[in-house]
Design an enzyme around this catalytic site. Structure first.
Site, short mmCIF file in Angstrom:
data_model
loop_
_atom_site.label_atom_id
_atom_site.label_comp_id
_atom_site.label_asym_id
_atom_site.label_seq_id
_atom_site.Cartn_x
_atom_site.Cartn_y
_atom_site.Cartn_z
N CYS A 72 29.16 6.03 5.73
CA CYS A 72 30.22 5.80 6.27
C CYS A 72 29.48 3.81 5.70
O CYS A 72 28.80 3.80 5.63
CB CYS A 72 29.57 5.68 8.20
N CYS A 76 24.64 0.61 11.13
CA CYS A 76 24.40 0.69 12.54
C CYS A 76 22.91 1.14 12.06
O CYS A 76 22.60 2.54 11.67
CB CYS A 76 24.60 2.01 12.98
N CYS A 79 21.75 5.21 12.90
CA CYS A 79 22.69 6.11 12.67
C CYS A 79 22.37 6.71 11.01
O CYS A 79 22.78 6.25 9.70
CB CYS A 79 23.92 5.45 12.45
N CYS A 118 34.50 17.97 21.44
CA CYS A 118 34.30 16.11 21.45
C CYS A 118 33.83 16.49 19.61
O CYS A 118 32.71 16.80 19.12
CB CYS A 118 33.31 15.41 21.57
N CYS A 150 37.98 15.49 23.48
CA CYS A 150 37.62 14.22 23.17
C CYS A 150 37.72 13.65 21.48
O CYS A 150 36.93 14.46 20.53
CB CYS A 150 35.81 14.03 23.76
N CYS A 210 35.63 7.03 26.71
CA CYS A 210 34.34 7.60 27.56
C CYS A 210 33.33 6.21 26.40
O CYS A 210 33.49 6.20 24.95
CB CYS A 210 33.90 8.20 26.54
N ARG A 282 26.50 10.97 30.80
CA ARG A 282 26.26 11.75 30.21
C ARG A 282 25.41 11.40 29.72
O ARG A 282 24.97 10.61 29.54
CB ARG A 282 27.80 12.16 29.10
N1 SAM Z 1 31.52 6.21 13.47
C1 SAM Z 1 31.97 6.32 15.17
C2 SAM Z 1 31.71 5.24 15.88
O1 SAM Z 1 30.63 4.27 15.52
O2 SAM Z 1 32.39 5.21 16.37
C3 SAM Z 1 31.59 7.96 15.57
C4 SAM Z 1 30.71 8.43 15.38
S1 SAM Z 1 29.20 7.41 15.45
C5 SAM Z 1 27.79 8.67 15.36
C6 SAM Z 1 29.21 8.03 17.96
C7 SAM Z 1 27.98 7.10 18.24
O3 SAM Z 1 26.51 7.80 17.99
C8 SAM Z 1 27.59 5.70 18.02
O4 SAM Z 1 28.19 4.63 18.50
C9 SAM Z 1 26.41 5.88 18.78
O5 SAM Z 1 26.09 5.18 20.22
C10 SAM Z 1 25.72 7.44 18.74
N2 SAM Z 1 24.49 7.51 17.75
C11 SAM Z 1 24.36 7.39 16.34
N3 SAM Z 1 23.44 7.57 16.08
C12 SAM Z 1 22.65 7.91 16.89
C13 SAM Z 1 21.04 8.12 17.03
N4 SAM Z 1 20.29 8.52 16.06
N5 SAM Z 1 20.39 8.27 18.07
C14 SAM Z 1 21.48 7.93 19.33
N6 SAM Z 1 22.75 7.98 19.69
C15 SAM Z 1 22.93 7.50 18.75
FE1 SF4 Z 2 29.31 4.71 11.16
FE2 SF4 Z 2 27.70 5.65 12.93
FE3 SF4 Z 2 28.20 3.16 12.86
FE4 SF4 Z 2 29.40 5.38 13.52
S1 SF4 Z 2 27.69 5.16 14.29
S2 SF4 Z 2 30.48 3.49 12.64
S3 SF4 Z 2 29.42 6.94 12.33
S4 SF4 Z 2 27.29 4.46 10.68
#
Ligand code: SAM
Ligand code: SF4
Ligand code: DTB
Length: 339
Positions: A72, A76, A79, A118, A150, A210, A282
């Site tokens: 990606c 973040c 992530c 989801c 979802c 959500c 949730r």
């Molecule tokens: N890329 C899309 C986005 O960011 O909206 C969808 C996937 S992203 C992995 C979905 C959500 O997962 C993120 O917004 C975050 O809140 C949660 N998430 C991701 N990594 C995480 C982690 N290590 N611990 C807790 N929540 C996490």
């Molecule tokens: Fe990409 Fe992870 Fe950020 Fe979603 S949360 S936009 S998958 S880096």
């Protein structure tokens, strides 16, 4: 400051008016005072609000599947799927799964008791073309099975949101993650407003929203209250509110964060329940580091859904039979599909 480090010893029982009315104008100070109120009173208040607004004792099981993993472009810090940390996390990238594979997984999730499926893609935003068309097929396939569908695909245009609605999508997950004030510490490749704009488009297309966030990233309690204020300021409130505890994945910039205390999770859930009485709250990522008793306390504090299945997107989640046993042990029952 009191001995437990939390002020505000009052306000523990909901007034009849609070139990019945929805509010969108909570101040950060009001929310913070709820979040910091004595734990037993807080849980009692949340439970009282919960009972007014929800069928007693049901827990929705939502299964998660990563339909497109890794690489990606966003940064973040929490992530494991960000390309920015791929060298350190070692996460292998995968292309978009095919429709049959996904529907097979949805069928298995349904057989195991899930009513919501989801699907998550590690995209910054949706691009029109064959991949998006494939996701639309996945959505309609899941809906045809009688499950809620979802997806979480990153940012959307209005036209893309409308196409998802036409495919029958139940809900779109797009988290605000943290407070507006703390956001730039966590993500630099998009703004808070980008998130809010996508959520508004989802709402406009009449798909359920959500939307939630993560605790344990180094934010203050005021940040947590401020995040909850943004959520509770949405009119209508998001239909579901995932509260995640950071899963501190090795190789991500947040790998060294201390795990959140169980009581911090309980406080977040109870506060979300009180200020967004009708939403499905949730208990999301991070359950692997919570004891069964801590999770039951979260359910007592107003959580009425969990992610169900041995994997979240890329990290482990409790075993399904352990979850069923936990729900049974708590005297709750699994929400069944509507017929
Ligand atoms: N890329 C899309 C986005 O960011 O909206 C969808 C996937 S992203 C992995 C979905 C959500 O997962 C993120 O917004 C975050 O809140 C949660 N998430 C991701 N990594 C995480 C982690 N290590 N611990 C807790 N929540 C996490
Ligand atoms: Fe990409 Fe992870 Fe950020 Fe979603 S949360 S936009 S998958 S880096
Ligand atoms: C949400 O709030 N939490 C889920 C879901 N929405 C998409 C994702 C949690 C991801 C945890 C880290 C991982 O497994 O990669």
């Amino acid at each position: 400051m009191s001995l437990n480090g939390h002020e505000n010893q009052e306000q523990t029982v909901p007034t009849p008016c609070e139990a019945e009315e929805l509010r969108y104008d909570w101040s950060v100070d009001e929310i913070l005072s709820i979040l910091q109120s004595p734990l037993v009173g807080l849980v009692h208040r949340a439970q009282s609000v919960h009972r007014v607004h929800h069928e007693e004792g049901t827990v929705q099981l939502a299964s998660l599947l990563s339909i497109k993993t890794g690489a990606c472009p966003e940064d973040c810090k929490y992530c494991p799927q960000s390309a920015h940390y791929a060298k350190k996390t070692g996460l292998e990238r995968e292309t978009l799964l095919d429709v049959d594979t996904v529907l097979e997984r949805a069928r298995a999730a349904r057989a195991a008791g899930a009513t919501r499926f989801c699907m998550g893609a590690a995209w910054r935003e949706v691009r029109d073309g064959p991949d998006f068309d494939r996701v639309l097929e996945m959505v309609s396939g899941v809906r045809e099975m009688g499950m809620e569908a979802c997806v979480t695909l990153g940012m959307l245009t209005q036209e893309q949101a409308d196409r998802l609605a036409d495919a029958g999508l139940t809900a779109y997950n797009h988290n605000i993650d943290t407070s507006p004030e703390f956001y730039s510490e966590i993500i630099s490749t998009r703004t808070y407003q980008d998130r809010i704009d996508t959520i508004a488009r989802v709402r406009k297309s009449k798909i359920d929203v959500c939307c939630g966030g993560i605790i344990g990233m180094g934010e203050s309690e005021r940040d947590r209250a401020s995040m909850l204020q943004v959520l509770a300021g949405m009119d209508p409130h998001p239909e579901s509110v995932p509260i995640n505890a950071l899963v501190a994945v090795t190789g991500t910039p947040l790998e060294k964060q201390n795990p959140v205390e169980a009581t911090e999770m309980v406080r977040m859930i109870a506060t979300a329940r009180i200020i967004m009485p009708k939403s499905r709250v949730r208990l999301s990522a991070g359950r692997q580091s919570l004891s069964r008793e801590a999770q039951i306390l979260c359910l007592l504090a107003g959580a009425n859904s969990i992610f169900y299945g041995e994997k979240l997107l890329t990290t482990p989640n409790p075993e399904t039979d352990e979850d069923i046993e936990m729900i049974r042990e708590a005297g709750l029952h699994v929400l069944e599909a509507e017929r």
